[in-house]
Design a protein around this motif. Structure first.
Motif, PDB file in Angstrom:
ATOM      1  N   LEU A  40      64.004  52.592  73.465  1.00  0.00           N
ATOM      2  CA  LEU A  40      62.946  51.576  73.461  1.00  0.00           C
ATOM      3  C   LEU A  40      63.182  50.526  72.391  1.00  0.00           C
ATOM      4  CD1 LEU A  40      59.810  53.812  74.009  1.00  0.00           C
ATOM      5  CD2 LEU A  40      61.017  52.404  75.682  1.00  0.00           C
ATOM      6  N   ARG A  41      62.764  49.312  72.709  1.00  0.00           N
ATOM      7  CA  ARG A  41      62.833  48.181  71.779  1.00  0.00           C
ATOM      8  C   ARG A  41      61.430  47.611  71.615  1.00  0.00           C
ATOM      9  NH1 ARG A  41      66.325  44.199  74.880  1.00  0.00           N
ATOM     10  NH2 ARG A  41      64.534  44.625  76.076  1.00  0.00           N
ATOM     11  N   PRO A  42      61.177  46.891  70.534  1.00  0.00           N
ATOM     12  CA  PRO A  42      59.844  46.309  70.328  1.00  0.00           C
ATOM     13  C   PRO A  42      59.345  45.458  71.500  1.00  0.00           C
ATOM     14  CG  PRO A  42      61.075  46.203  68.294  1.00  0.00           C
ATOM     15  CD  PRO A  42      62.036  46.701  69.353  1.00  0.00           C
ATOM     16  N   GLN A  43      60.239  44.784  72.204  1.00  0.00           N
ATOM     17  CA  GLN A  43      59.827  43.965  73.343  1.00  0.00           C
ATOM     18  C   GLN A  43      59.126  44.801  74.410  1.00  0.00           C
ATOM     19  OE1 GLN A  43      62.744  44.040  71.835  1.00  0.00           O
ATOM     20  NE2 GLN A  43      63.758  42.056  71.836  1.00  0.00           N
ATOM     21  N   HIS A  44      59.517  46.058  74.539  1.00  0.00           N
ATOM     22  CA  HIS A  44      58.918  46.931  75.547  1.00  0.00           C
ATOM     23  C   HIS A  44      57.429  47.161  75.278  1.00  0.00           C
ATOM     24  CE1 HIS A  44      63.230  48.460  76.221  1.00  0.00           C
ATOM     25  NE2 HIS A  44      62.909  47.630  77.204  1.00  0.00           N
ATOM     26  N   GLY A  45      57.004  46.925  74.050  1.00  0.00           N
ATOM     27  CA  GLY A  45      55.597  47.071  73.710  1.00  0.00           C
ATOM     28  C   GLY A  45      54.698  46.133  74.496  1.00  0.00           C
ATOM     29  N   ALA A  46      55.223  45.011  74.974  1.00  0.00           N
ATOM     30  CA  ALA A  46      54.421  44.075  75.773  1.00  0.00           C
ATOM     31  C   ALA A  46      53.942  44.722  77.062  1.00  0.00           C
ATOM     32  CB  ALA A  46      55.225  42.804  76.085  1.00  0.00           C
ATOM     33  N   VAL A  47      54.624  45.768  77.502  1.00  0.00           N
ATOM     34  CA  VAL A  47      54.189  46.523  78.678  1.00  0.00           C
ATOM     35  C   VAL A  47      53.526  47.829  78.243  1.00  0.00           C
ATOM     36  CG1 VAL A  47      54.981  47.787  80.723  1.00  0.00           C
ATOM     37  CG2 VAL A  47      55.888  45.511  80.230  1.00  0.00           C
ATOM     38  N   LEU A  48      54.221  48.604  77.439  1.00  0.00           N
ATOM     39  CA  LEU A  48      53.755  49.949  77.113  1.00  0.00           C
ATOM     40  C   LEU A  48      52.441  49.966  76.339  1.00  0.00           C
ATOM     41  CD1 LEU A  48      57.202  51.527  76.223  1.00  0.00           C
ATOM     42  CD2 LEU A  48      55.833  51.938  78.282  1.00  0.00           C
ATOM     43  N   ALA A  49      52.224  48.995  75.481  1.00  0.00           N
ATOM     44  CA  ALA A  49      50.994  48.973  74.680  1.00  0.00           C
ATOM     45  C   ALA A  49      49.760  48.674  75.522  1.00  0.00           C
ATOM     46  CB  ALA A  49      51.113  47.944  73.553  1.00  0.00           C
ATOM     47  N   TYR A  50      49.951  48.080  76.687  1.00  0.00           N
ATOM     48  CA  TYR A  50      48.826  47.641  77.513  1.00  0.00           C
ATOM     49  C   TYR A  50      48.717  48.406  78.832  1.00  0.00           C
ATOM     50  CZ  TYR A  50      48.888  43.929  74.118  1.00  0.00           C
ATOM     51  OH  TYR A  50      48.864  43.243  72.931  1.00  0.00           O
ATOM     52  N   LEU A  51      49.616  49.341  79.045  1.00  0.00           N
ATOM     53  CA  LEU A  51      49.671  50.095  80.295  1.00  0.00           C
ATOM     54  C   LEU A  51      48.611  51.196  80.296  1.00  0.00           C
ATOM     55  CD1 LEU A  51      51.269  50.576  82.942  1.00  0.00           C
ATOM     56  CD2 LEU A  51      52.789  52.060  81.620  1.00  0.00           C
ATOM     57  N   ASP A  52      47.803  51.224  81.347  1.00  0.00           N
ATOM     58  CA  ASP A  52      46.821  52.289  81.501  1.00  0.00           C
ATOM     59  C   ASP A  52      47.530  53.553  81.993  1.00  0.00           C
ATOM     60  OD1 ASP A  52      44.581  50.749  80.784  1.00  0.00           O
ATOM     61  OD2 ASP A  52      44.389  49.970  82.824  1.00  0.00           O
ATOM     62  N   PRO A  53      47.110  54.729  81.556  1.00  0.00           N
ATOM     63  CA  PRO A  53      47.768  55.963  81.998  1.00  0.00           C
ATOM     64  C   PRO A  53      47.752  56.158  83.515  1.00  0.00           C
ATOM     65  CG  PRO A  53      46.357  56.399  80.111  1.00  0.00           C
ATOM     66  CD  PRO A  53      46.094  54.976  80.532  1.00  0.00           C
ATOM     67  N   ASP A  54      46.749  55.606  84.197  1.00  0.00           N
ATOM     68  CA  ASP A  54      46.707  55.744  85.659  1.00  0.00           C
ATOM     69  C   ASP A  54      47.322  54.540  86.367  1.00  0.00           C
ATOM     70  OD1 ASP A  54      44.634  54.162  84.743  1.00  0.00           O
ATOM     71  OD2 ASP A  54      43.192  54.860  86.217  1.00  0.00           O
ATOM     72  N   GLY A  55      47.906  53.628  85.611  1.00  0.00           N
ATOM     73  CA  GLY A  55      48.620  52.498  86.189  1.00  0.00           C
ATOM     74  C   GLY A  55      47.922  51.170  85.990  1.00  0.00           C
ATOM     75  N   SER A  56      48.713  50.110  85.998  1.00  0.00           N
ATOM     76  CA  SER A  56      48.222  48.739  85.833  1.00  0.00           C
ATOM     77  C   SER A  56      49.053  47.817  86.703  1.00  0.00           C
ATOM     78  CB  SER A  56      48.367  48.285  84.376  1.00  0.00           C
ATOM     79  OG  SER A  56      47.693  49.136  83.492  1.00  0.00           O
ATOM     80  N   ARG A  57      48.457  46.732  87.109  1.00  0.00           N
ATOM     81  CA  ARG A  57      49.217  45.697  87.819  1.00  0.00           C
ATOM     82  C   ARG A  57      50.001  44.868  86.799  1.00  0.00           C
ATOM     83  NH1 ARG A  57      45.104  43.043  92.217  1.00  0.00           N
ATOM     84  NH2 ARG A  57      44.722  44.941  93.403  1.00  0.00           N
ATOM     85  N   ALA A  58      51.158  44.392  87.219  1.00  0.00           N
ATOM     86  CA  ALA A  58      52.001  43.586  86.345  1.00  0.00           C
ATOM     87  C   ALA A  58      51.261  42.332  85.873  1.00  0.00           C
ATOM     88  CB  ALA A  58      53.299  43.211  87.050  1.00  0.00           C
TER      89      ALA A  58
END
Length: 156
Positions: A40-58
């Motif tokens: 993982l890289r810090p850039q991945h936080g733009a997705v992982l930090a905001y992702l709901d455990p049951d899923g999120s739309r892009a």
């Protein structure tokens, strides 16, 4: 006084906020790497930090993170290739896809939460819980005001 010297002695909001961001990211991603998430890289936080455990739309991830849809799409592709998430049909809209964390993604999310809670706890102990809580409230307010200013007069 030289500009660099002035910024070192009396850093502006941009310098202070970037120093804080980079220091927190460095601790978070170094610790995650030690715990089995070295890809993982810090850039991945733009997705992982905001992702709901049951899923999120892009599109929701892009809005929450403040990143362009194309950037989020590229990060989703990378994280899918690394085994952190999958795309599933959205049961609420057949045309849309949900980005859903895998077991590996859920593990990373749980570990990140714990690492960030430990950082919060460390600063609450160092500054005192009331002072640290006030710092976070003030930082959140400054952040929201800056976002509103950036959005334009209708959002202020």
């Amino acid at each position: 006084m030289r500009r660099s010297e002035r910024k070192r002695r009396d850093p502006d909001l941009g310098v202070l906020s970037s120093r804080l961001l980079f220091a927190v990211q460095e601790e978070l991603f170094d610790t995650l790497a030690q715990q089995g998430h070295a890809q993982l890289r810090p850039q991945h936080g733009a997705v992982l930090a905001y992702l709901d455990p049951d899923g999120s739309r892009a599109v929701d991830l892009a809005l929450r993170s403040g990143q362009h849809k194309q950037v989020v799409g590229k990060l989703i592709d990378e994280l899918e290739a690394l085994g952190y998430l999958e795309r599933h049909p959205d049961p609420a809209d057949r045309r849309a896809k949900l980005v859903v964390p895998t077991a590996r993604g859920l593990d990373q999310m749980s570990r990140s939460d714990a690492i960030l809670a430990a950082i919060d706890q460390r600063y609450a102990e160092a500054l005192g819980p009331d002072r640290y809580a006030e710092f976070k409230r003030t930082l959140a307010e400054v952040t929201e005001r800056q976002r509103a200013w950036r959005a334009g007069p209708g959002e202020r």
